[in-house]
Design a protein around this motif. Sequence first.
Motif, PDB file in Angstrom:
ATOM      1  N   ARG A  40       0.848  -1.192   0.000  1.00  0.00           N
ATOM      2  CA  ARG A  40       0.000   0.000   0.000  1.00  0.00           C
ATOM      3  C   ARG A  40       0.877   1.233   0.000  1.00  0.00           C
ATOM      4  NH1 ARG A  40      -3.185   2.054   4.942  1.00  0.00           N
ATOM      5  NH2 ARG A  40      -3.762   4.054   4.111  1.00  0.00           N
ATOM      6  N   GLY A  42      -0.082   5.428  -0.258  1.00  0.00           N
ATOM      7  CA  GLY A  42      -1.176   6.391  -0.388  1.00  0.00           C
ATOM      8  C   GLY A  42      -2.513   5.664  -0.388  1.00  0.00           C
ATOM      9  N   GLU A  43      -3.314   5.936  -1.389  1.00  0.00           N
ATOM     10  CA  GLU A  43      -4.640   5.307  -1.500  1.00  0.00           C
ATOM     11  C   GLU A  43      -4.626   4.071  -2.398  1.00  0.00           C
ATOM     12  OE1 GLU A  43      -7.341   6.315   0.304  1.00  0.00           O
ATOM     13  OE2 GLU A  43      -5.853   7.631   1.248  1.00  0.00           O
ATOM     14  N   SER A  44      -3.478   3.685  -2.910  1.00  0.00           N
ATOM     15  CA  SER A  44      -3.378   2.557  -3.845  1.00  0.00           C
ATOM     16  C   SER A  44      -2.860   1.308  -3.142  1.00  0.00           C
ATOM     17  CB  SER A  44      -2.450   2.914  -5.005  1.00  0.00           C
ATOM     18  OG  SER A  44      -2.954   4.009  -5.724  1.00  0.00           O
ATOM     19  N   THR A  45      -3.471   0.175  -3.475  1.00  0.00           N
ATOM     20  CA  THR A  45      -3.083  -1.092  -2.875  1.00  0.00           C
ATOM     21  C   THR A  45      -3.054  -2.178  -3.934  1.00  0.00           C
ATOM     22  OG1 THR A  45      -4.162  -0.479  -0.809  1.00  0.00           O
ATOM     23  CG2 THR A  45      -3.663  -2.803  -1.112  1.00  0.00           C
ATOM     24  N   ASP A  69     -10.191  -5.518  -0.683  1.00  0.00           N
ATOM     25  CA  ASP A  69     -10.406  -4.198  -1.288  1.00  0.00           C
ATOM     26  C   ASP A  69      -9.199  -3.669  -2.062  1.00  0.00           C
ATOM     27  OD1 ASP A  69     -13.142  -3.756  -0.327  1.00  0.00           O
ATOM     28  OD2 ASP A  69     -12.204  -3.694   1.654  1.00  0.00           O
ATOM     29  N   ASP A  71      -6.777  -2.674  -5.158  1.00  0.00           N
ATOM     30  CA  ASP A  71      -6.981  -2.190  -6.525  1.00  0.00           C
ATOM     31  C   ASP A  71      -6.647  -3.292  -7.515  1.00  0.00           C
ATOM     32  OD1 ASP A  71      -7.644   0.683  -6.059  1.00  0.00           O
ATOM     33  OD2 ASP A  71      -5.670   0.643  -5.104  1.00  0.00           O
ATOM     34  N   ARG A 108     -10.643  -4.929  -7.291  1.00  0.00           N
ATOM     35  CA  ARG A 108     -11.098  -4.212  -8.474  1.00  0.00           C
ATOM     36  C   ARG A 108     -10.572  -4.811  -9.782  1.00  0.00           C
ATOM     37  NH1 ARG A 108     -11.663  -1.544  -4.386  1.00  0.00           N
ATOM     38  NH2 ARG A 108      -9.999  -0.230  -3.671  1.00  0.00           N
TER      39      ARG A 108
END
Length: 144
Positions: A40, A42-45, A69, A71, A108
């Motif tokens: 991970r 920032g907001e990206s995983t 959850d 990406d 995702r």
Amino acid sequence: MDDTRAHVALEPGTHQFGAFEVLARDVVHKGGRTFGYRVRVGESTFAYVPDALDALDANDDAILELAADADVLIRGAPFVSDESERAAAFGHGTAEVAAAIARRARVRQLVLTHHAPTRTDTAVHDIAVRVGATAATEAMTLVF
């Protein structure tokens, strides 16, 4: 010779490398110790689960934790469900189980890698599309 590349062996748990948070978990693989990772920043995983058995009772919790959850989940899955016995004999997963876990984990994008060398590129692509995934290709770039 100045070699700036480094290899770091991680034990299970959470590790911090600058802005990158890395979660390492043991996953069951025939013939040796294998890790899955969740990275991970920032907001990206993204999660990476290489060779791992479809032994869902043994791997579900670890893989679901890594992939929750995310990406992108990159999953080694060289076999399909009608090759389950062969997959187990080699300690690998199937595309169908990888897709089922990705759905349960609310991933995702699922990217399948470690393709069976006997399959054509078209066959690999068709398997990935059938299970709702993307087939990894050489020099592939993922943007998320």
